[in-house]
Write an enzyme that holds these catalytic residues in place. Structure first.
Site: not given
Length: 887
Positions: A709, A712, A778-779, A812, A871
């Site tokens: 990661q 990235h 996220e992960h 992934d 109503h």
């Protein structure tokens, strides 16, 4: 007049096109602003209300021509200085502004144009001893200007003239007298033939041009942006007008007439601008040559091949495309660490060189390796020289101090402040050299900061888990908003312009590739085809299992049946980041569930490569999932096209997919615009991972998951939470992290991410999970003894990877779970992309008469409480009917 009033050698534009900054963001009223730029400059009036638009005009690459600004109403001198610093060619000012600016030594006085408030004849005395230009506003007649120009003589300053209701004849006459007419853009036309009330740009360009040929043709020298002569041709007014209209090199052939260069050979030219030489008897076309070259013999020029740096650039560009395996240049392109090392080595040797021959040799080496790095990144000599030219406009001057380690090495007293260094660090944590300490400990090893949670205050732990700061939301929105507005208003034309601008795909003529996609666009190796097919099937199986086979049906009370059923979202837009990257995995993760859900219209948007093509892997995936079209665009412009629709891009109902901050901002903006009628999957931020490791974890596996990661980008974050590990076990992970990281090609990226990453040392799994759930990664990777038991403790995470044999990489790509996940803590509120992201649930109610009797009284009472009489009566009328009819 002083002797320095003239500006020898200054290339004045044949005209200035007046544009309205208030409407610049859409440019709807200036359809041909780019074409006007080929021949003249533009001028706009700046006020405090439209300063932002003025800076946008100066930064717009479309505005690569000269931009002149009338700033006489600006009260703050700093605003004028900032505009000059941002690249304004000249500013038109009042006498008091001119006097003030004249005292600033860094301002070139030839960039100041004086706007007199007195009669033109009386104003010339104010120019004595200066190199100011002169602006004559709203003159009564061209004859008045002619008389004044004669009085000023040959060494007069540049003179700019505006006149209400100016005609083409008057504009041409002014230009022929070396005055620059200022003409509203709306009055200008690119047509070759005369039109009532319009002024032909070609006529202005050729106003001063002279030809000594019997046939009246103009000798025309064609050069590239570096000034290298490509060839000699001829032009006439028709060919000049067609060049301006089409943005291409178009000339006059003495044999064939109008000659659109490249129509048959494919070696066409993108027009940059048209000029005349010093005595106006030769035209100069500056172009960007495409294809093999200018000459019919397929050489770069009619005078042979390129030489020097231009030749080196062509060679490196060719090597980048097809360098022989094992060649030195191929290794440089494939090994950025070695290339960076060679640049540093050769720069050091240049610094040590003393003799003329030695300096020349070492400078050549530096240029070779520097240009190799530039070409590897898609940067050209032309880009570098444009950057140098832009710097020449700077008014604000840097001190020019050498940075710390270099100043120390050469004995220079650097004065950069700690605040400056901190600002650089905060702006970008990616190391810029081996001397940058980002991600390194005191011994120079790549290591994450370690915090033992026992005894630490909760505030300190919370601060350690803060995500890296992002760019200002206001700044991002300020960039994205005008792009969205432009695409919404101008459709395909704006979309193509942004693709040309940002992706450099200038040959692209249509923003959409429609299905069925040609086979030649998706030719892949058998290995790549197999990998995509296997991943496709795994993702399909997992998402197909999420289908609701039948509607939900519940009888809430006798005679009252409530149902819920599923329908696919009809039209979805899938954003796949691209350009230089190849991301078929994202296309699979977004496209397969859309196909499984049964979405009728699937639109994929992805930035094209510089040649206008999309990577074949993405086209192949688009084919497999049944996409109807591929939008050849990226960024906010692609999001806007899908949200609002254009002439060729079909509007979608939901936009899904990851992207940078500009893509995310655009998704948020369009989803909040009720007129767009579009939803999005989730907000997103930089990628992140949290690994929990206990005594059973393999240190090599833990380090590899963290680094997968970290590579990235510098704004990614990786967190390690250890449970019950001793110092020896912690050091084993640190050692693996350092050793694996130093072997990675993106080690600089890794170090940037490691700089804001952390290891938390905890004693129990319960404490570790509290921290993990609060961070909401996220992960989440569980390298623990019983990962499935720990998974039951997870409340917040995008996706969980259980056990030592489950690296995040499989998620992934190919396991089957989706990799489009919430980041930046949004896992507390959002799910990752799944089948439900592509469907909507519709509920229904079905009551029998008995059912209405059972629930009617309750409904009427609540309607009465809320004072909604209609109503209540809707139920009462039905119950009365049932009562009257004995039911």
């Amino acid at each position: 007049m002083g002797s320095d009033t003239a500006s020898p050698g200054e290339q004045l534009p044949p005209f200035l096109a007046g544009i309205d900054l208030a409407q610049y963001s859409s440019r709807a009223h200036i359809e041909n602003v780019k074409e006007l730029a080929y021949a003249g400059g533009v001028i706009a009036t700046v006020t405090t209300q439209n300063l932002d638009q003025a800076f946008a005009l100066l930064s717009d690459t479309v505005a690569r021509h000269a931009v002149y600004l009338e700033v006489s109403t600006l009260e703050a001198q700093q605003d004028v200085i900032d505009l000059l610093d941002a690249g304004a060619a000249k500013v038109f000012v009042t006498s008091s502004q001119a006097a003030s600016l004249q005292t600033i030594p860094t301002i070139d006085h030839s960039r100041i144009v004086y706007c007199p408030t007195t009669a033109p004849g009386d104003a010339t005395s104010a120019l004595d001893g200066t190199s100011f230009g002169l602006y004559l506003q709203n003159v009564s007649s061209a004859e008045t200007v002619s008389n004044l120009l004669q009085q000023l003589g040959k060494n007069r300053p540049p003179v700019y003239v505006s006149r209400a209701n100016i005609t083409e004849e008057e504009a041409v006459a002014l230009s022929q007298q070396d005055a620059v007419p200022i003409i509203a853009a709306s009055l200008l036309t690119l047509d070759a033939s005369a039109t009532t009330g319009r002024i032909r740009v070609a006529s202005l360009v050729l106003a001063q041009a002279k030809s000594d040929r019997p046939d009246g043709l103009f000798t025309t020298l064609v050069t590239d942006e570096r000034g290298v002569a490509l060839g000699l041709v001829y032009s006439n007014e028709e060919s000049v007008a067609e060049s301006l209209r089409s943005g291409r090199g178009v000339y006059h052939s003495r044999k064939r007439g109008l000659w659109r260069k490249g129509d048959t050979s494919g070696d066409w030219q993108e027009l940059v601008r048209i000029e005349t030489d010093c005595d106006q008897d030769c035209l100069s076309f500056i172009v960007r040559q495409q294809g093999h070259g200018f000459c019919h013999l397929q050489t770069a020029t009619c005078f042979g091949q390129y030489r020097g740096l231009s030749k080196l650039q062509k060679t490196l560009q060719s090597r980048k495309q097809s360098a022989p395996a094992g060649s030195y240049t191929a290794r440089l392109f494939n090994d950025p660490k070695m290339l960076n090392a060679k640049i540093m080595e050769e720069a050091a040797e240049l610094c040590e060189a003393t003799s003329k021959e030695h300096i020349a040799a070492e400078a050549a080496d530096v240029l070779y390796f520097a240009l190799t790095k530039a070409i590897a990144a898609g940067v050209t000599l032309e880009d570098i020289e444009r950057n140098l030219d832009a710097k020449s406009f700077k008014v604000k001057r840097r001190k020019g101090d050498a940075k710390g380690p270099y100043a120390e090495k050469f004995g220079v007293n650097g004065t950069s402040s700690n605040a400056d260094k901190e600002m650089i660090k905060e702006a970008e944590s990616k190391p810029k050299s081996k001397d940058d300490p980002a991600g390194l400990n005191q011994e120079g090893r790549i290591q994450m900061r370690r915090i033992v949670t026992k005894g630490e205050k909760p505030e300190a732990i919370k601060e350690a888990l803060q995500r890296p700061s992002q760019k200002s939301t206001d700044k991002i929105m300020g960039i994205v908003n005008p792009i969205i507005k432009d695409v919404r208003e101008r459709g395909d034309k704006a979309l193509l312009e942004y693709t040309h601008k940002f992706e450099k795909a200038t040959s692209l003529t249509s923003p959409v590739l429609k299905a069925p996609f040609p086979q030649e666009l998706m030719n892949l190796s058998p290995e790549s085809t197999h990998a995509i097919d296997v991943s496709f099937e795994n993702i399909r199986k997992f998402h197909a299992a999420q289908k609701e086979e039948k509607p939900l049906e519940v009888e809430t009370m006798p005679g009252v049946v409530c149902s819920r059923f599923v329908r696919p979202i009809e039209s979805v837009g899938l954003y796949v980041p691209g350009g230089t990257a190849v991301l078929p995995s994202t296309a699979l993760m977004l496209g397969v569930p859309a196909m499984v859900a049964g979405c009728e219209n699937i639109v994929i948007a992805s930035p094209p490569r510089a040649d206008g093509s999309i990577t074949p892997e993405i086209v192949y995936v688009a084919h497999k999932v049944g996409a109807q079209s591929i939008v050849l665009a990226g960024g906010a412009q692609a999001v806007a096209a899908m949200a609002y629709g254009t002439e060729k891009v079909k509007k979608v109902d939901k936009i899904l997919g990851p992207g940078n901050q500009f893509v995310t901002a655009a998704k948020m903006l369009v989803s909040n615009d009720t007129s767009a009628g579009v939803s999005i999957d989730m907000p997103a931020g930089p990628s992140e991972v949290l690994v929990i490791a206990d005594h059973t974890a393999n240190p090599a596996f833990v380090a590899s998951d963290l680094l997968s990661q970290a590579e990235h980008g510098v704004d990614s974050q990786v967190i390690l939470i250890t449970v019950g590990l001793n110092e020896q076990q912690l050091q084993a992970i640190d050692d693996e992290l350092h050793n694996q990281a130093t072997a990675l090609p993106r080690v600089d990226m890794v170090r940037g991410a490691i700089a804001h990453s952390v290891t938390l040392v905890t004693a129990t799994m319960e404490e570790a999970m509290v921290l993990s759930n609060d961070y909401a990664p996220e992960h989440l990777i569980l390298q623990v003894e019983d990962p499935l038991a720990v998974r039951d403790m997870v409340t917040n995470a995008g996706s969980v990877f259980c056990g030592e044999w489950t690296p995040e990489s499989v998620g992934d790509y190919s396991a089957g779970v989706n990799h489009s996940l919430p980041t930046y803590g949004y896992a507390k509120q959002y799910s990752g992309v799944n089948l439900a992201s592509y469907v909507k649930h519709i509920t229904s109610s079905h009551l029998t008469a008995t059912g209405l009797k059972n629930v009617g009284a309750v409904v009427m009472q609540l309607a009465k409480v809320e004072e909604l009489e209609a109503h209540r009566r809707a139920v009462e009328l039905r119950l009365d009917w049932l009562s009257k009819n004995g039911q």
